[in-house]
Design a protein around this motif. Structure first.
Motif, PDB file in Angstrom:
ATOM      1  N   PRO A 182      39.605  42.780  39.072  1.00 20.79           N
ATOM      2  CA  PRO A 182      39.375  41.903  40.233  1.00 20.79           C
ATOM      3  C   PRO A 182      40.191  40.611  40.175  1.00 20.79           C
ATOM      4  CG  PRO A 182      37.291  42.711  39.374  1.00 20.79           C
ATOM      5  CD  PRO A 182      38.341  43.134  38.397  1.00 20.79           C
ATOM      6  N   LEU A 183      40.404  40.099  38.941  1.00 21.14           N
ATOM      7  CA  LEU A 183      41.137  38.841  38.828  1.00 21.14           C
ATOM      8  C   LEU A 183      42.626  39.012  39.110  1.00 21.14           C
ATOM      9  CD1 LEU A 183      39.407  37.189  35.744  1.00 21.14           C
ATOM     10  CD2 LEU A 183      39.446  36.321  38.087  1.00 21.14           C
ATOM     11  N   ILE A 184      43.190  40.154  38.697  1.00 23.42           N
ATOM     12  CA  ILE A 184      44.631  40.333  38.929  1.00 23.42           C
ATOM     13  C   ILE A 184      44.913  41.049  40.242  1.00 23.42           C
ATOM     14  CG2 ILE A 184      45.265  40.337  36.479  1.00 23.42           C
ATOM     15  CD1 ILE A 184      45.608  43.443  36.835  1.00 23.42           C
ATOM     16  N   LEU A 185      43.853  41.460  40.939  1.00 18.06           N
ATOM     17  CA  LEU A 185      44.046  42.293  42.129  1.00 18.06           C
ATOM     18  C   LEU A 185      45.012  41.697  43.164  1.00 18.06           C
ATOM     19  CD1 LEU A 185      43.265  45.057  43.166  1.00 18.06           C
ATOM     20  CD2 LEU A 185      41.409  43.998  44.444  1.00 18.06           C
ATOM     21  N   PRO A 186      44.881  40.399  43.507  1.00 16.70           N
ATOM     22  CA  PRO A 186      45.822  39.871  44.509  1.00 16.70           C
ATOM     23  C   PRO A 186      47.272  40.063  44.077  1.00 16.70           C
ATOM     24  CG  PRO A 186      44.107  38.266  44.034  1.00 16.70           C
ATOM     25  CD  PRO A 186      43.930  39.366  43.044  1.00 16.70           C
ATOM     26  N   SER A 187      47.565  39.707  42.819  1.00 18.11           N
ATOM     27  CA  SER A 187      48.938  39.861  42.347  1.00 18.11           C
ATOM     28  C   SER A 187      49.333  41.325  42.282  1.00 18.11           C
ATOM     29  CB  SER A 187      49.097  39.250  40.966  1.00 18.11           C
ATOM     30  OG  SER A 187      48.313  38.123  40.826  1.00 18.11           O
ATOM     31  N   LEU A 188      48.387  42.165  41.897  1.00 14.73           N
ATOM     32  CA  LEU A 188      48.695  43.590  41.772  1.00 14.73           C
ATOM     33  C   LEU A 188      49.067  44.188  43.130  1.00 14.73           C
ATOM     34  CD1 LEU A 188      48.842  45.803  39.657  1.00 14.73           C
ATOM     35  CD2 LEU A 188      46.491  46.388  40.163  1.00 14.73           C
ATOM     36  N   ILE A 189      48.358  43.749  44.178  1.00 15.99           N
ATOM     37  CA  ILE A 189      48.690  44.234  45.523  1.00 15.99           C
ATOM     38  C   ILE A 189      50.100  43.768  45.903  1.00 15.99           C
ATOM     39  CG2 ILE A 189      48.122  44.007  47.978  1.00 15.99           C
ATOM     40  CD1 ILE A 189      45.188  43.901  47.154  1.00 15.99           C
ATOM     41  N   GLY A 190      50.397  42.512  45.574  1.00 10.86           N
ATOM     42  CA  GLY A 190      51.733  41.996  45.847  1.00 10.86           C
ATOM     43  C   GLY A 190      52.802  42.813  45.143  1.00 10.86           C
ATOM     44  N   VAL A 191      52.583  43.056  43.852  1.00 13.27           N
ATOM     45  CA  VAL A 191      53.540  43.837  43.074  1.00 13.27           C
ATOM     46  C   VAL A 191      53.674  45.240  43.650  1.00 13.27           C
ATOM     47  CG1 VAL A 191      53.952  44.886  40.813  1.00 13.27           C
ATOM     48  CG2 VAL A 191      53.174  42.526  40.961  1.00 13.27           C
TER      49      VAL A 191
ATOM     50  N   ALA B 275      47.372  39.793  52.394  1.00 10.65           N
ATOM     51  CA  ALA B 275      46.364  40.321  51.473  1.00 10.65           C
ATOM     52  C   ALA B 275      46.236  39.426  50.253  1.00 10.65           C
ATOM     53  CB  ALA B 275      46.733  41.739  51.048  1.00 10.65           C
ATOM     54  N   VAL B 276      47.379  39.026  49.699  1.00 10.34           N
ATOM     55  CA  VAL B 276      47.344  38.202  48.490  1.00 10.34           C
ATOM     56  C   VAL B 276      46.690  36.859  48.772  1.00 10.34           C
ATOM     57  CG1 VAL B 276      48.778  36.945  46.853  1.00 10.34           C
ATOM     58  CG2 VAL B 276      49.302  39.308  47.380  1.00 10.34           C
ATOM     59  N   SER B 277      47.082  36.220  49.891  1.00 10.24           N
ATOM     60  CA  SER B 277      46.531  34.877  50.115  1.00 10.24           C
ATOM     61  C   SER B 277      45.047  34.944  50.465  1.00 10.24           C
ATOM     62  CB  SER B 277      47.333  34.137  51.196  1.00 10.24           C
ATOM     63  OG  SER B 277      47.522  34.939  52.309  1.00 10.24           O
ATOM     64  N   ARG B 278      44.618  36.016  51.194  1.00 13.01           N
ATOM     65  CA  ARG B 278      43.196  36.159  51.498  1.00 13.01           C
ATOM     66  C   ARG B 278      42.380  36.352  50.229  1.00 13.01           C
ATOM     67  NH1 ARG B 278      41.755  39.330  56.813  1.00 13.01           N
ATOM     68  NH2 ARG B 278      42.418  37.737  58.284  1.00 13.01           N
ATOM     69  N   LEU B 279      42.856  37.292  49.393  1.00 14.86           N
ATOM     70  CA  LEU B 279      42.105  37.615  48.184  1.00 14.86           C
ATOM     71  C   LEU B 279      42.037  36.425  47.240  1.00 14.86           C
ATOM     72  CD1 LEU B 279      43.189  41.251  47.387  1.00 14.86           C
ATOM     73  CD2 LEU B 279      40.863  40.443  47.656  1.00 14.86           C
ATOM     74  N   SER B 280      43.158  35.688  47.116  1.00 17.02           N
ATOM     75  CA  SER B 280      43.123  34.583  46.157  1.00 17.02           C
ATOM     76  C   SER B 280      42.292  33.426  46.703  1.00 17.02           C
ATOM     77  CB  SER B 280      44.534  34.125  45.791  1.00 17.02           C
ATOM     78  OG  SER B 280      45.295  33.925  46.936  1.00 17.02           O
ATOM     79  N   ARG B 281      42.238  33.300  48.035  1.00 17.86           N
ATOM     80  CA  ARG B 281      41.386  32.264  48.608  1.00 17.86           C
ATOM     81  C   ARG B 281      39.919  32.606  48.358  1.00 17.86           C
ATOM     82  NH1 ARG B 281      42.615  31.812  54.417  1.00 17.86           N
ATOM     83  NH2 ARG B 281      44.735  31.833  53.664  1.00 17.86           N
ATOM     84  N   ARG B 282      39.604  33.914  48.506  1.00 20.22           N
ATOM     85  CA  ARG B 282      38.215  34.318  48.299  1.00 20.22           C
ATOM     86  C   ARG B 282      37.787  34.070  46.849  1.00 20.22           C
ATOM     87  NH1 ARG B 282      36.370  40.299  48.709  1.00 20.22           N
ATOM     88  NH2 ARG B 282      38.118  40.444  50.127  1.00 20.22           N
ATOM     89  N   GLN B 283      38.758  34.263  45.922  1.00 15.75           N
ATOM     90  CA  GLN B 283      38.424  34.045  44.518  1.00 15.75           C
ATOM     91  C   GLN B 283      38.159  32.584  44.221  1.00 15.75           C
ATOM     92  OE1 GLN B 283      41.386  35.720  42.010  1.00 15.75           O
ATOM     93  NE2 GLN B 283      40.675  37.794  42.361  1.00 15.75           N
ATOM     94  N   GLN B 284      38.959  31.730  44.884  1.00 18.59           N
ATOM     95  CA  GLN B 284      38.795  30.313  44.607  1.00 18.59           C
ATOM     96  C   GLN B 284      37.547  29.760  45.275  1.00 18.59           C
ATOM     97  OE1 GLN B 284      42.531  28.761  45.836  1.00 18.59           O
ATOM     98  NE2 GLN B 284      43.561  29.554  44.023  1.00 18.59           N
ATOM     99  N   GLY B 285      37.231  30.280  46.467  1.00 17.90           N
ATOM    100  CA  GLY B 285      36.171  29.699  47.270  1.00 17.90           C
ATOM    101  C   GLY B 285      34.783  30.133  46.866  1.00 17.90           C
TER     102      GLY B 285
END
Lengths: 304, 269
Positions: free
Chosen positions: B188-197, B259-269
């Motif tokens: 779950p923590l690397i998911l945003p980056s993984l989707i980007g990659v 996708a990356v910015s949504r997911l990383s925002r959700r993680q931070q928020g």
């Protein structure tokens, strides 16, 4: 997934899970790295070894037969055409390298030193990278309506009366090949330089300015040396990409220009595998030589 | 705020010219593909219309485009799946020291440095000697792996460099085993980056030409089909195909970005 723990060591009840855990921890990185290692061995190492083997095989005009002969190498080195093709390839490499550096460095410098907000830096950098995620073929075709005999550039130049007849050298020429390659590969120069410029500690520059260094001196004494690893990495990418190029040479050179990559491609097309293999091995050696000489000048390990 | 220096304006202008140089040609073919049936390969535009975009899907006029597109998408999906898992696994392996890690690192980098024609030739020779016939699904897949795997691996290395291992240690202290820790904490923590990659890998594979060119076998992927068209198609349909496939690549990039910015925002928020 299993781990290989000897069962005999299971005298103590708590010792066994510990032993498994220890063994497992030691084994884990190998198991994790195995798929990538296997994939690269099968699709990279083994094929290149085979090229090496085949380069010594005989070729009789129709098919290749296992043998040990130096004929392929001899014919490469004794052919004037091949040697001239090498010189031409080096010419492309040198020109594209210089152009990507001279254009790429100011772009990277602007992004990292003049754009202050991180958000803008990221956005502008993205704008630079987006075209590189689309087809190389399309990006080259799109030069045709601009540079062709009836292309936009010629129409404009003739429209304002600067020239009477269309400039022929714009397309299907060495100029077009270099232009196409710069367009295709410049990001590989910009990205590493941008990366190393971003890592420069800004207090160094403030300190230098406080001590009375001029803008030019700051650049020469601080920025340029600290971005050298980025330049080296970018150069390695550009040099290796251009060394084996054959598509740009074909599409933008219009049959006039030659490069060693294109020569190999032609030889493969006529099924002269051993000859193509000998050329490929020489190409590989020359490329590695260039890479190592870049690495001798700059230490890039620090960058990784 | 300090007034901007002269060098700022000069460099900004240079940057603007550079962006024009990057995008100019692509905008040109985009405009030229929006012509009516009487359109030609060069300016001036004679009439405006979507005729050539439609022509792309007409099999008999331009050559077959739909099937190569399907092949490229299928191949891209397989490559992405393989590369995303392999790169994640080996990047995780590199968090510990292990024997041979330096060799594997340089082996991976060398896949990028070896001139692409050698990959193509090598795979061709390998398949020839083994007596296998080249095919976009086998030799083509291998060619794509050598290009996308090192790039994905380098990015994943960077991602795990910034990854805080204390979350995993906490999970382990609470009794989670390795697979559980991976699926519930690490992934779950690397998911945003993984989707980007993954989407980057997909576009790289979808657009790959040089490494595949000699080993695709009987059936072309889309870039190979387009290359074939450059020699025999003399209508704006070629540009239209260029426009469409470029739009497809851009859509993928935009999806990745959102996708990356949504997911990383959700993680931070």
């Amino acid at each position: 997934m299993t781990s290989t723990t000897p069962n005999s060591a299971a005298a103590d009840v708590t010792a066994k899970p510990k032993a498994i855990a220890k063994n497992w921890d030691g084994l884990k990185p190998y198991l994790l790295a195995a798929p990538q290692t296997i994939a690269l061995c099968v699709f990279l190492v083994f094929p290149i070894l085979l090229i090496g083997v085949v380069s010594f095989w005989e070729f009789n005009g129709y098919s290749m037969t296992p043998a040990f002969t130096l004929d392929n190498y001899i014919s490469v080195f004794s052919s004037d055409v091949t040697l001239r093709t090498y010189v031409n390839t080096f010419k492309f490499v040198g020109m594209v390298w210089l152009a990507t550096l001279l254009i790429g460095y100011p772009v990277a410098y602007f992004l990292s030193f003049h754009v202050k907000k991180l958000k803008w830096q990221v956005l502008l950098f993205l704008i630079c990278t987006i075209p590189f995620w689309t087809s190389n073929i399309i990006r080259m075709i799109s030069w045709v309506p601009l540079l062709g005999k009836e292309g936009l550039v010629n129409q404009m130049l003739m429209g304002i009366g600067l020239i009477d007849a269309p400039l022929e050298f714009l397309l299907y020429s060495d100029f077009a090949v270099v232009l196409g390659m710069v367009h295709l590969y410049i990001i590989f120069m910009i990205a590493p330089i941008f990366n190393s410029l971003m890592r420069i500690d800004r207090t160094l520059i403030t300190a230098a300015e406080d001590m009375g260094a001029s803008g030019f001196n700051v650049f020469k004494e601080i920025v340029l040396p600290l971005s050298a690893p980025g330049i080296a990495i970018g150069s390695i990418f550009v040099v290796t990409l251009v060394m084996g190029e054959f598509i740009t040479v074909r599409l933008m050179g219009g049959g006039q220009a030659a490069s060693i990559g294109k020569l190999i491609q032609t030889q493969i097309g006529s099924l002269q595998y051993p000859l193509a293999a000998a050329n490929a091995i020489i190409l590989l050696c020359v490329t590695l030589l260039l890479v190592f000489s870049i690495l001798r000048v700059v230490n890039i390990r620090k960058e990784l | 705020m300090k007034p901007r220096s002269l060098s700022f304006y000069l460099l900004a202008a240079f940057f603007g010219l550079f962006v024009l140089f990057l995008y100019g040609p692509m905008i040109t073919i985009f405009i030229l593909s929006l012509q009516g049936p009487d359109g030609t390969l060069t300016f001036p535009i004679r009439s405006f219309g979507f005729y050539w975009l439609g022509q792309v899907f007409q099999e008999q006029r331009v050559g077959n485009f739909v099937e190569p597109f399907q092949r490229s998408v299928v191949l891209g999906a397989i490559v992405t799946l393989l590369v995303a898992s392999m790169a994640t696994m080996s990047a995780m392996a590199f968090r510990q020291k292990f024997r041979g890690s330096t060799v594997l690192f340089y082996l991976t980098i060398s896949a990028l440095i070896v001139p692409s024609i050698l990959i193509s030739l090598g795979l061709g020779v390998m398949f020839q000697i083994m007596g296998w016939s080249t095919n976009w699904m086998t030799s083509g897949l291998g060619a794509h792996l050598t290009w996308t795997l090192p790039i994905a691996f380098l990015i994943m290395l960077g991602i795990f460099n910034r990854f805080n291992p204390s979350y995993e240690e906490a999970a382990k202290d609470l009794g989670a085993n390795d697979p559980k820790t991976f699926w519930e904490i690490v992934l779950p923590l690397i998911l945003p980056s993984l989707i980007g990659v993954s989407l980057l890998t997909f576009t790289l594979s979808y657009d790959e030409f040089t490494r595949t060119s000699l080993v695709s076998g009987q059936y072309n992927t889309l870039p190979l089909e387009i290359f074939g068209m450059t020699t025999n198609v003399t209508s704006p349909a070629l540009y239209a195909l260029g426009t469409l496939t470029t739009l497809f690549s851009f859509t993928m990039i935009i999806i990745a970005y959102v996708a990356v910015s949504r997911l990383s925002r959700r993680q931070q928020g």
